[in-house]
Each structure stands twice: as C-alpha cells, then as structure tokens.
Design an enzyme around this catalytic site. Sequence first.
Site, mmCIF file in Angstrom:
data_model
loop_
_atom_site.group_PDB
_atom_site.id
_atom_site.type_symbol
_atom_site.label_atom_id
_atom_site.label_comp_id
_atom_site.label_asym_id
_atom_site.label_seq_id
_atom_site.Cartn_x
_atom_site.Cartn_y
_atom_site.Cartn_z
ATOM 1 N N TYR A 87 -9.400 4.879 2.787
ATOM 2 C CA TYR A 87 -10.054 3.734 3.440
ATOM 3 C C TYR A 87 -11.579 3.791 3.445
ATOM 4 C CZ TYR A 87 -5.760 1.408 4.261
ATOM 5 O OH TYR A 87 -4.597 0.733 4.043
ATOM 6 N N GLU A 146 0.928 1.819 8.038
ATOM 7 C CA GLU A 146 1.384 2.571 6.864
ATOM 8 C C GLU A 146 1.967 3.908 7.301
ATOM 9 O OE1 GLU A 146 -2.172 2.138 4.427
ATOM 10 O OE2 GLU A 146 -1.825 -0.036 4.428
ATOM 11 N N HIS A 150 0.833 -1.219 0.000
ATOM 12 C CA HIS A 150 0.000 0.000 0.000
ATOM 13 C C HIS A 150 0.865 1.266 0.000
ATOM 14 C CE1 HIS A 150 -3.943 -1.943 1.749
ATOM 15 N NE2 HIS A 150 -3.830 -2.098 0.457
HETATM 16 C C1 HEM Z 1 -8.882 -3.017 5.082
HETATM 17 C C2 HEM Z 1 -8.804 -2.661 3.807
HETATM 18 C C3 HEM Z 1 -7.891 -3.286 2.787
HETATM 19 C C4 HEM Z 1 -7.493 -4.590 2.639
HETATM 20 C C5 HEM Z 1 -7.886 -5.808 3.465
HETATM 21 C C6 HEM Z 1 -6.596 -4.626 1.481
HETATM 22 C C7 HEM Z 1 -5.978 -5.760 0.999
HETATM 23 C C8 HEM Z 1 -5.068 -5.778 -0.028
HETATM 24 C C9 HEM Z 1 -4.373 -6.948 -0.496
HETATM 25 C C10 HEM Z 1 -4.551 -8.369 0.062
HETATM 26 C C11 HEM Z 1 -3.538 -6.561 -1.504
HETATM 27 C C12 HEM Z 1 -2.650 -7.473 -2.356
HETATM 28 C C13 HEM Z 1 -1.255 -7.510 -1.873
HETATM 29 C C14 HEM Z 1 -0.414 -8.466 -2.705
HETATM 30 O O1 HEM Z 1 -0.246 -8.220 -3.902
HETATM 31 O O2 HEM Z 1 0.031 -9.456 -2.147
HETATM 32 C C15 HEM Z 1 -3.711 -5.133 -1.655
HETATM 33 C C16 HEM Z 1 -3.058 -4.364 -2.600
HETATM 34 C C17 HEM Z 1 -3.488 -3.115 -2.972
HETATM 35 N N1 HEM Z 1 -4.442 -2.365 -2.355
HETATM 36 FE FE1 HEM Z 1 -5.401 -2.833 -0.670
HETATM 37 N N2 HEM Z 1 -6.486 -3.363 0.968
HETATM 38 C C18 HEM Z 1 -7.262 -2.522 1.732
HETATM 39 C C19 HEM Z 1 -7.432 -1.179 1.529
HETATM 40 C C20 HEM Z 1 -7.061 -0.514 0.389
HETATM 41 C C21 HEM Z 1 -7.448 0.837 0.052
HETATM 42 C C22 HEM Z 1 -8.269 1.758 0.942
HETATM 43 C C23 HEM Z 1 -6.927 1.117 -1.180
HETATM 44 C C24 HEM Z 1 -7.075 2.363 -2.018
HETATM 45 C C25 HEM Z 1 -8.254 2.897 -2.308
HETATM 46 C C26 HEM Z 1 -6.187 -0.069 -1.593
HETATM 47 C C27 HEM Z 1 -5.487 -0.190 -2.781
HETATM 48 C C28 HEM Z 1 -4.620 -1.220 -3.073
HETATM 49 C C29 HEM Z 1 -3.737 -1.212 -4.217
HETATM 50 C C30 HEM Z 1 -3.645 -0.087 -5.274
HETATM 51 C C31 HEM Z 1 -2.999 -2.395 -4.147
HETATM 52 C C32 HEM Z 1 -1.868 -2.810 -5.063
HETATM 53 C C33 HEM Z 1 -2.374 -3.565 -6.187
HETATM 54 C C34 HEM Z 1 -1.236 -3.990 -7.092
HETATM 55 O O3 HEM Z 1 -0.462 -3.115 -7.524
HETATM 56 O O4 HEM Z 1 -1.193 -5.193 -7.366
HETATM 57 N N3 HEM Z 1 -6.294 -1.027 -0.628
HETATM 58 N N4 HEM Z 1 -4.639 -4.686 -0.754
#
Ligand code: HEM
Length: 142
Positions: free
Chosen positions: A91, A133, A81
């Site tokens: 969030y 973060e 993140h």
């Molecule tokens: C409690 C809330 C959240 C959970 C449980 C969560 C969970 C995850 C998970 C499991 C990944 C994948 C990590 C990996 O590649 O191994 C990820 C990546 C990511 N998350 Fe979240 N996330 C949350 C909140 C957010 C929020 C608020 C945003 C933005 C609006 C966000 C944006 C992203 C982005 C942009 C990626 C990277 C994707 C990539 O480049 O592959 N996430 N998140």
Amino acid sequence: MNETTKAIVKSTAPLLKDKGEQITTVMYENLFSKYPQAKELFKDATPDQYVKLANMVYAYAANINQLENLQKSIEKVAQIHVNVKILPEHYPWVGESLLIAIKEVLGEEATDEVMDAWAEAYGFLSQVFIDKEQAIYTEQNE
Ligand code: HEM
C-alpha cells in the site's frame, strides 16, 4: 479523518473527475520506476486498469461523507486484490506514487492542505482494504 480533511478531499472531486486518468497514468509510471517489483503483481492486469483505479479514486473523493456507497465496490476490489496476492506492505508503494502523481498533475491546485488531506485520506482507505483483505486471507486459511 476529521471534517476538514473530508471537506478538502471532497472539494478535489471535480478535479479528479477531470484529470483522474492522467493522475493514475502518472501514478503507474512512478510506481513501476520506483518499485519495479510491483510489475509482477500487475502482470495479468487489464489495460484499462488505470481507468478503474481513477474511477475509484474519484468515487472515494465524491463519497467521502457516505463511504457506505462504496461498500460493494470495496468488497469486490478487496477480493480481486486477494486473488493477485496484494499485501499490506504494497500500500505505501501505491500511496507514495499516487500522491506524487496528484501533485504533478494538479500543479498549483495541489496546495499543502490538499496534499496533507489526500495523504490522510489515502491512509484511511488503505486501512479499509488491508483489514478486508486480511479477513479474506484468514477465511481462506480456515
Ligand atoms: C487504496 C488503494 C487502492 C485502490 C483504490 C485500488 C483500486 C483497484 C481497482 C478499482 C481495481 C480494479 C478491480 C476490477 O477489475 O474491477 C484494482 C485491481 C488491482 N489492484 Fe488495486 N487498488 C489499491 C491498491 C492496490 C495496491 C497497493 C496494489 C499493489 C501494489 C494494487 C494492485 C492491484 C492489482 C494487481 C489489481 C488487479 C488488476 C487486474 O488483474 O486486472 N492495488 N485495484
């Protein structure tokens, strides 16, 4: 989170396992239609992003009484993140989109109690991420 909230969230784990990918697919549709500015953050995301999110939402429900089991994956995701510059104000976008998706996909199973418990549980997990973060951002600027 109180014990009742945790018990309700845990009781939804089997449903999430079953329908998690459907929920997160709808979640992204909600997110990008309501908050198009979020698209920019996901521009390099892998196509299986929704599967990863679904797995984590399920793992959270299943481990709500042993969150230490999620410690490693939370650390990893927080680092990812930070790499894509996720901020605290993002969030609520995901929270709102996720809750609407849970309600839509679970239908009758998404009672008011389930929805209230998930709203609280999402708030709790968000804060865990936001704090981690923040710590990484601070470290980077030292
Ligand atoms: C409690 C809330 C959240 C959970 C449980 C969560 C969970 C995850 C998970 C499991 C990944 C994948 C990590 C990996 O590649 O191994 C990820 C990546 C990511 N998350 Fe979240 N996330 C949350 C909140 C957010 C929020 C608020 C945003 C933005 C609006 C966000 C944006 C992203 C982005 C942009 C990626 C990277 C994707 C990539 O480049 O592959 N996430 N998140």
